[in-house]
Structure formats: structure tokens, C-alpha cells
Design an enzyme around this catalytic site. Structure first.
Site, mmCIF file in Angstrom:
data_model
loop_
_atom_site.group_PDB
_atom_site.id
_atom_site.type_symbol
_atom_site.label_atom_id
_atom_site.label_comp_id
_atom_site.label_asym_id
_atom_site.label_seq_id
_atom_site.Cartn_x
_atom_site.Cartn_y
_atom_site.Cartn_z
ATOM 1 N N GLU A 327 0.711 -1.185 0.012
ATOM 2 C CA GLU A 327 0.232 -0.060 0.091
ATOM 3 C C GLU A 327 0.930 1.225 -0.178
ATOM 4 O O GLU A 327 1.653 1.331 0.829
ATOM 5 C CB GLU A 327 -0.827 0.106 1.265
ATOM 6 C CG GLU A 327 -2.046 -0.918 1.291
ATOM 7 C CD GLU A 327 -3.013 -0.839 2.560
ATOM 8 O OE1 GLU A 327 -4.207 -0.977 2.337
ATOM 9 O OE2 GLU A 327 -2.491 -0.359 3.528
ATOM 10 N N CYS A 328 0.521 2.092 -0.795
ATOM 11 C CA CYS A 328 1.378 3.527 -1.049
ATOM 12 C C CYS A 328 2.945 3.292 -0.989
ATOM 13 O O CYS A 328 3.432 2.783 -2.104
ATOM 14 C CB CYS A 328 0.775 4.320 0.014
ATOM 15 S SG CYS A 328 1.115 5.943 -0.528
ATOM 16 N N GLY A 329 3.605 3.461 0.331
ATOM 17 C CA GLY A 329 4.679 3.187 0.363
ATOM 18 C C GLY A 329 5.441 1.979 0.060
ATOM 19 O O GLY A 329 6.427 1.875 -0.397
#
Length: 436
Positions: A327-329
Site C-alpha cells: 500500500e502506497c509506500g
């Protein structure tokens, strides 16, 4: 008997978090059991809440969650003496198009739960106008009740007197007035506060804030303004299918953005969570059947992550036979490369073709609805997932098969589709809930 109160403000930056933490610790010091909650998708504040109260805090979100999920999550306060729900942004700020049970505004939670609102007002650059703002917020929505205000960052005794008189004229109680105090300011970075676990003096800072608040706020009046509350019975509660029976979860300063209610739901469903630190060059649990890389600050640690070959080799080996999701990072680290703010390009895990850059910052912020074109751990193809995106990276390349059709809260399709390749998937948004 449980009492409850919402802490909100006219806008971001007024001092909601500091006041919430200070009140929570001050009442805890009075031997009260205090339960904090966070309205909205902020994944940093709950850790500060836990540091102040000694009890886990969770997010409640009217855009992403249905009422029964919100009632289920708030029911953790049933054994507390006081529930403090910290708002996000301004009291009525949300998206234009309502979601599951509201627009994501703090006012939705206040009205839904029947909890009164304590406003934090920063009257810097104004005096009597602060009373007009408070009165406007009080009268804006019939179902939202204002208990009173705490004034923050006052410049002088004369400034305080002018604001107090104006508030008295419109019938709004003032519970306290705080002069400027840099000693209790929480440190910040580009995605919000520096995380609680990174702040070595967080306990001392909260204790000092509680002492300061205790000398300037009528704590008895605040407590008396809170409503008596009993949780409503919940039929379904929070139904979440975990991504696996045993989950290898990346957890350190680079991978820490995970909603507490999601972890709780996984454990409640019988899943085991085995954490590991990519920053320490640790590897996913060999007995896990899924690996999950949450968001965080990989851009601050990109050089170190690029050097940790043991972690990268183990992750690649894991992905040959079992699902890996970021997720994201975490998604960025699964990609081919990440360019940091200084313009240095760092090789990442290379399990996806994604390449991102922080050299030219561009904010991506808002709720997201994703319709999955392929499954991710815990969710089948065709599922509608609700989440939130907040980062400053720019996509240089996103060559893999799109994972989903992703829309913002208004329904507009966005370019951040997520990616999939083999057993590996990734998204830019942080999952909050699945539509039922």
C-alpha cells in the site's frame, strides 16, 4: 457511566491533536479511563492517542464505513469513563459526494453518535470575529450540538478578554484560554506529525501538555459538558476477511501507516500477524502465506532499503509462490526504483515495474473507490474497496497490468490504478473498508 465528547475546530492546524492528548492525559491522571478515537482517515494520530491513554485508538470514518461498523468501533469505549473523539480538518469538512454513511466530516460522527462538540479556536489575527465563527459553526447544522470552546494561542490578556466577551454575547461557553506555548508543539513532517514511535520524548511531551492544559482549562466544566452515552447494540459488527491465516507484516519507521481497526479485524478473524523490519534487513516469516507492506516513509529511507539485499532477495523468493501486497509506500518499494527528494535514484525490489519520484513533489490526497480487476489478498476480483490516498510522489512509470479502476470520491477516474504482476499487487491508497 460513560461520557463522550468530540474535539473539533474551524480548520486544520488549530490545535485539536494537542488538546485531545492533553485532555486525555489530564483526565487519566485523575484516575479516569479515557478512550480516544479519530474521525477520518488519519493513520498517525491513533498512536499518539494510545500513548496518552494507555488504550488502543481507532479511526471512525463516515465516508468509508457504515453505521454498524462505526458503532462497533466506538463500543470499545463502553468500559471507559470518557470517550474523546478527535476530528479532522474543520468540523463540517468532508467530500461533496456522500459515501456509505456521510461525507467523512467530523460533524457526521458527532450527529450519528449524539456527542457534543468542543471547539478549539485559534483567534490569531482576529478578536470578536472568532465569536462569529464559533456561532456560525454552532448554528450550521441542527443535529450537531456545541458544548463550548477552548481558545488557543492567545497573544495577550487583552486579546483573551475581547474574544471572551464576544463569545459571552452569543451565549457560547469558554472552558479555557491557552497562551502560545512552543514547548508542547508536536513535531511535523510532510505527511503530518512525526510518528509517536519515532518521538523519544512523546510521553514527557504529553505530560507537559496535560500540566499546561490543567492550568488554563476548567477540566470540571469540560467533563460536565460531555454527554452520557451508552453504545448501541451491533448486529454485524466489523466483518473483514484477513488476507491470510498467517500474515508477514512489514513494520518499522518506513512501513508504519496501517489503520489499527484493520489489524484488529484481521486478528479477530483468527489471523496471526508476524512483523518484520525491512530497514533492519529482516525477512518475511517463512511460514506466512501472505506478505503485506503498508505505507510509511520509504522516501526517507530509500538508500538503506536499496542496500538491504537480504530483505529484497527474501521478498522476491516469497513472491514466487505466495501473494505480496503493498500500500502506497509499500507499493513504491515493490516497484523498480524510487527517486528521493534530493534527486537520487534508488533501486527497489523490482517485483513491479512502478517507478516513483519525490524530486518534484506533488500532493495526492483524497478518498478512493477501487473496483478490483483482479484479486488482492483478502478481496476477490470485482470487490469495491474504499480507502484513502495521501502522498507526494510522482509516477515516472507504471507499466504493469492495472489492478483496478480507481475513482475519487466524486466518481472521477484517476491515474493511480495500482498494479499487478504474478503474485504481486500494489495500490496507492490505504484500505479502510470493503463495500458490503
Amino acid at each position: 457511566m460513560t461520557q463522550a465528547l468530540v474535539i473539533s475546530a474551524p480548520a486544520s492546524g488549530a490545535g485539536k491533536t494537542t488538546l485531545t492528548l492533553a485532555l486525555a492525559r489530564a483526565f487519566r491522571d485523575r484516575a479516569l479511563k479515557v478512550q480516544c478515537l479519530k474521525s477520518g482517515p488519519d493513520y498517525i494520530d491513533p498512536a499518539f492517542h494510545a500513548a496518552a491513554t494507555g488504550r488502543p485508538s481507532v479511526n471512525v470514518d463516515s465516508w468509508a464505513m457504515d453505521r454498524e461498523t462505526i458503532w462497533h468501533l466506538t463500543s470499545r469505549g463502553a468500559d471507559a469513563d470518557l470517550v474523546l473523539a478527535e476530528g479532522s480538518m474543520g468540523l463540517f469538512d468532508g467530500v461533496a459526494t456522500p459515501g456509505v454513511s456521510g461525507t467523512g466530516a467530523t460533524a457526521d460522527i458527532a450527529e450519528m453518535m449524539g456527542w457534543p462538540v468542543l471547539l478549539v479556536i485559534d483567534p490569531s489575527g482576529q478578536a470578536q470575529t472568532a465569536a462569529a465563527v464559533a456561532a456560525g459553526l454552532r448554528d450550521f447544522r441542527a443535529g450537531v450540538r456545541l458544548s463550548g470552546v477552548v481558545l488557543n494561542r492567545l497573544a495577550s490578556a487583552r486579546h483573551e478578554d475581547l474574544v471572551r466577551r464576544a463569545l459571552a454575547d452569543v451565549g457560547i461557553a469558554v472552558f479555557g484560554a491557552l497562551p502560545r506555548n512552543a514547548a508542547i508543539a508536536l513535531p511535523k513532517r510532510h505527511l503530518g506529525l512525526v510518528q509517536a514511535e519515532e518521538h523519544e520524548q512523546v510521553g514527557a511531551l504529553i505530560a507537559e501538555a496535560a500540566r499546561f492544559i490543567g492550568g488554563h482549562v476548567d477540566l470540571d466544566a469540560v467533563l460536565q459538558s460531555a454527554t452520557v452515552w451508552s453504545p448501541q447494540p451491533v448486529v454485524r459488527g466489523q466483518k473483514v476477511r484477513p488476507p491470510g491465516q498467517r500474515i508477514a507484516l512489514a513494520r518499522d519507521a518506513a512501513f508504519s501507516f496501517m489503520y489499527p481497526h484493520m489489524l484488529e479485524a484481521w486478528r479477530a478473524a483468527g489471523a496471526e500477524i508476524a512483523t518484520f523490519s525491512p530497514l533492519a534487513d529482516e525477512i518475511p516469516d517463512a511460514g506466512a502465506d501472505v506478505c503485506w507492506l503498508p505505507g510509511g516513509y520509504p522516501e526517507l529511507h530509500a538508500g538503506r532499503l536499496a542496500e538491504n539485499r537480504r530483505f529484497q532477495r527474501a521478498l522476491s523468493s516469497f513472491a514466487q509462490t505466495r501473494p505480496v501486497h503493498g500500500e502506497c509506500g509499500g507499493y513504491m518499494v515493490l516497484g523498480g526504483a524510487l527517486t528521493d527528494a534530493d534527486g537520487t535514484r534508488h533501486e527497489m525490489a523490482g517485483l513491479l515495474g512502478l517507478e516513483t519520484s519525490f524530486a518534484k513533489r506533488r500532493m495526492h490526497l483524497g478518498y478512493r473507490i477501487a473496483e478490483l480487476a483482479a484479486p488482492i489478498p483478502g478481496h476477490e476480483a470485482g470487490a469495491r474497496l474504499r480507502g484513502h490516498e495521501f502522498h507526494y510522489s510522482t509516477i515516472v512509470s507504471q507499466p504493469d497490468t492495472p489492478l483496478a479502476v480507481v475513482r475519487d470520491a466524486a466518481g472521477a477516474v484517476i491515474a493511480e490504478t495500482g498494479s499487478r504482476r504474478g503474485h504481486v499487487t500494489g495500490t496507492f491508497f490505504h484500505l479502510i473498508a470493503e463495500d458490503r
